[in-house]
Design an enzyme around this catalytic site. Structure first.
Site, PDB file in Angstrom:
ATOM      1  N   LYS A 175      44.439  46.995  43.194  1.00 44.99           N
ATOM      2  CA  LYS A 175      45.529  47.558  43.984  1.00 44.99           C
ATOM      3  C   LYS A 175      45.014  48.766  44.771  1.00 44.99           C
ATOM      4  O   LYS A 175      44.083  49.418  44.331  1.00 44.99           O
ATOM      5  CB  LYS A 175      46.682  47.987  43.067  1.00 44.99           C
ATOM      6  CG  LYS A 175      47.194  46.897  42.123  1.00 44.99           C
ATOM      7  CD  LYS A 175      47.966  45.836  42.854  1.00 44.99           C
ATOM      8  CE  LYS A 175      48.513  44.798  41.878  1.00 44.99           C
ATOM      9  NZ  LYS A 175      49.311  43.754  42.533  1.00 44.99           N
ATOM     10  N   HIS A 294      46.492  31.065  41.453  1.00 45.23           N
ATOM     11  CA  HIS A 294      47.688  31.891  41.592  1.00 45.23           C
ATOM     12  C   HIS A 294      48.842  31.014  42.049  1.00 45.23           C
ATOM     13  O   HIS A 294      48.644  30.059  42.798  1.00 45.23           O
ATOM     14  CB  HIS A 294      47.451  33.032  42.585  1.00 45.23           C
ATOM     15  CG  HIS A 294      48.496  34.103  42.484  1.00 45.23           C
ATOM     16  ND1 HIS A 294      49.735  33.969  43.073  1.00 45.23           N
ATOM     17  CD2 HIS A 294      48.501  35.306  41.855  1.00 45.23           C
ATOM     18  CE1 HIS A 294      50.458  35.056  42.803  1.00 45.23           C
ATOM     19  NE2 HIS A 294      49.742  35.874  42.063  1.00 45.23           N
TER      20      HIS A 294
END
Length: 479
Positions: A175, A294
């Site tokens: 992140k 994902h």
């Protein structure tokens, strides 16, 4: 009367529209071992009987159309048609029914999730006679399963490649998910891996944007992997997202990852598509790459209880198409996920044989006939206080993936990774000693804090953080 009309009439053709249930509702049908079985949650429009609605689903997802056609006489509908063979009411729902449909195996191309879904979850979901329609579960017969390669490697081969046993694997999503340069991104990867994580991860929407092109990211991440491996003596990996705008570009990125010698790549299988995913899975098996999956876009399809498709179906489809990991929710984190339902599809991902169990949302017994298993990935809004629950819920064969729960540590990325690793090792040791993680979890974490200042700091930061919202997609019968 024209000659053509006479010919059609002579073989019994009668133009017009007739009720679907006259042809496609067959309650006397005994299912075959080779049938694909589907459980649909059907919400008929007012005035439409459930038998007609179930038959319409069977018809429109197999051989039927809205009117009688004379070419029906040129084939054997009894051989090829889908059949609604059972209908049952949904507890607590006056307008919803579960319709069970059996499809002959010959309706589907071998080894193609794309073709299977085009029929079973195709145009029928827009059918006007239905107010809503949801596919709750599929039974994939061994005869069809055997036409798929499945996961590139599977759970045991992955553990052997990584030389990691007896505990869940630890990961971290880098992140902020967008905006970092490739060099700063690689630095974060290195710090997390050096701190004790097994994997770091590209976020699902990191592909090849102007601020960080894919080749630069791959190079800096490979450097981080090799440096952290040299310093820790452990095998490390980073999920390099190979998802791209074309299949050719996707494979090109996977080829470059293989040339760098890294262990794993990644794909967004729903936005990328099942055809692309199966192609990448085949490449990964042939070239020794693990494949992380994902599920971006899944909640568009699976979150509403009365329309769409349950994630357990998407999970089964992924096991056929191929992937070594797939995100599966957390139960305790920030993302939607009912506990019993999650445990049900986690078993469907990992186990070779899963019995029917409606208490966990499993409508059919599923035999995977030795198709490799998939590691479920718990990711989304989790931190060190969640570690006992995650270890207890998911067990050893899982990946516990912390993004902000690593990078949000007040002392930095590496201490965040240390905190997670210490918390995990403490939970695994306590479990192996016979302690109950569900009851003693917080005490186990507090005890570990005495030996790890990094963990103590993490516990202080996130001690009040919870995501206590009701689950939208609960199992039937739950309040």
């Amino acid at each position: 009367m024209s000659p053509q009309t006479e010919t059609k009439a002579s073989v019994g053709f009668k133009a017009g529209v007739k009720e679907y249930k006259l042809t496609y509702y067959t309650p006397e049908y005994e299912t075959k071992d080779t049938d694909i079985l589907a459980a649909f949650r059907v919400t008929p429009q007012p005035g439409v009987p459930p038998e007609e609605a179930g038959a319409a689903v069977a018809a429109e997802s197999s051989t039927g159309t809205w009117t009688t056609v004379w070419t029906d006489g040129l084939t054997s509908l009894d051989r090829y048609k889908g059949r609604c063979y059972h209908i049952e009411p949904v507890p607590g729902e006056e307008t919803q029914f579960i319709a069970y449909v059996a499809y002959p195996l010959d309706l589907f191309e071998e080894g193609s999730v794309t073709n299977m879904f085009t029929s079973i979850v195709g145009n029928v979901f827009g059918f006007k006679a239905l107010a809503a329609l949801r596919l709750e579960d599929l039974r994939i017969p061994p005869a069809y399963t055997k036409t798929f390669q499945g996961p590139p490697h599977g759970i045991q081969v992955e553990r052997d490649k990584l030389n990691k046993y007896g505990r869940p694997l630890l990961g971290c999503t880098i992140k902020p998910k967008l905006g970092l340069s490739a060099k700063n991104y690689g630095r974060a990867v290195y710090e997390c891996l050096r701190g004790g994580l097994d994997f770091t991860k590209d976020d699902e929407n990191v592909n090849s944007q102007p601020f960080m092109r894919w080749r630069d990211r791959f190079l800096f991440c490979a450097e981080a992997i090799y440096k952290s491996q040299a310093e820790t003596g452990e095998i490390k990996g980073h999920y390099l997202n190979a998802t791209a705008g074309t299949c050719e570009e996707m494979i090109k990125r996977a080829v470059f990852a293989r040339e760098l010698g890294v262990p794993i790549v990644m794909h967004d299988y729903l936005t990328g598509g099942f055809t692309a995913n199966t192609s990448l899975s085949h490449y990964c098996r042939d070239n020794g790459l693990l494949l992380h999956i994902h599920r971006a876009m899944h909640a568009v399809i699976d979150r509403q209880k009365n329309h769409g498709m349950h994630f357990r179906v998407l999970a089964k489809a992924l096991r056929l198409s191929g992937g070594d990991h797939i995100h599966a929710g957390t139960v305790v984190g920030k993302l939607e996920g009912d506990r019993e339902s999650t445990l049900g599809f986690v078993d469907l991902l990992r186990d070779d044989y899963v019995e029917k169990d409606r208490s966990r949302g499993i409508f059919f017994t599923q035999d995977w006939v030795s198709l490799p298993g998939v590691l479920p990935v718990a990711s989304g809004g989790i931190h060190v206080w969640h570690m006992p629950a995650l270890t207890e819920i998911f067990g050893d064969d899982s990946v516990l993936q912390f993004g902000g729960g690593t990078l949000g540590h007040p002392w930095g990325n590496a201490p965040g990774a240390v905190a997670n690793r210490v918390a995990l090792e403490a939970c695994v040791q306590a479990r192996n000693e016979g302690r109950d993680l569900a009851v003693e979890g917080n005490e186990i974490i507090r005890e570990a804090c005495k030996w790890s200042p990094e963990l103590a700091a993490a516990c202080e930061v996130w001690k009040e953080i919870t995501f206590n919202f009701p689950t939208i997609d609960k199992l039937d019968g739950q309040e």
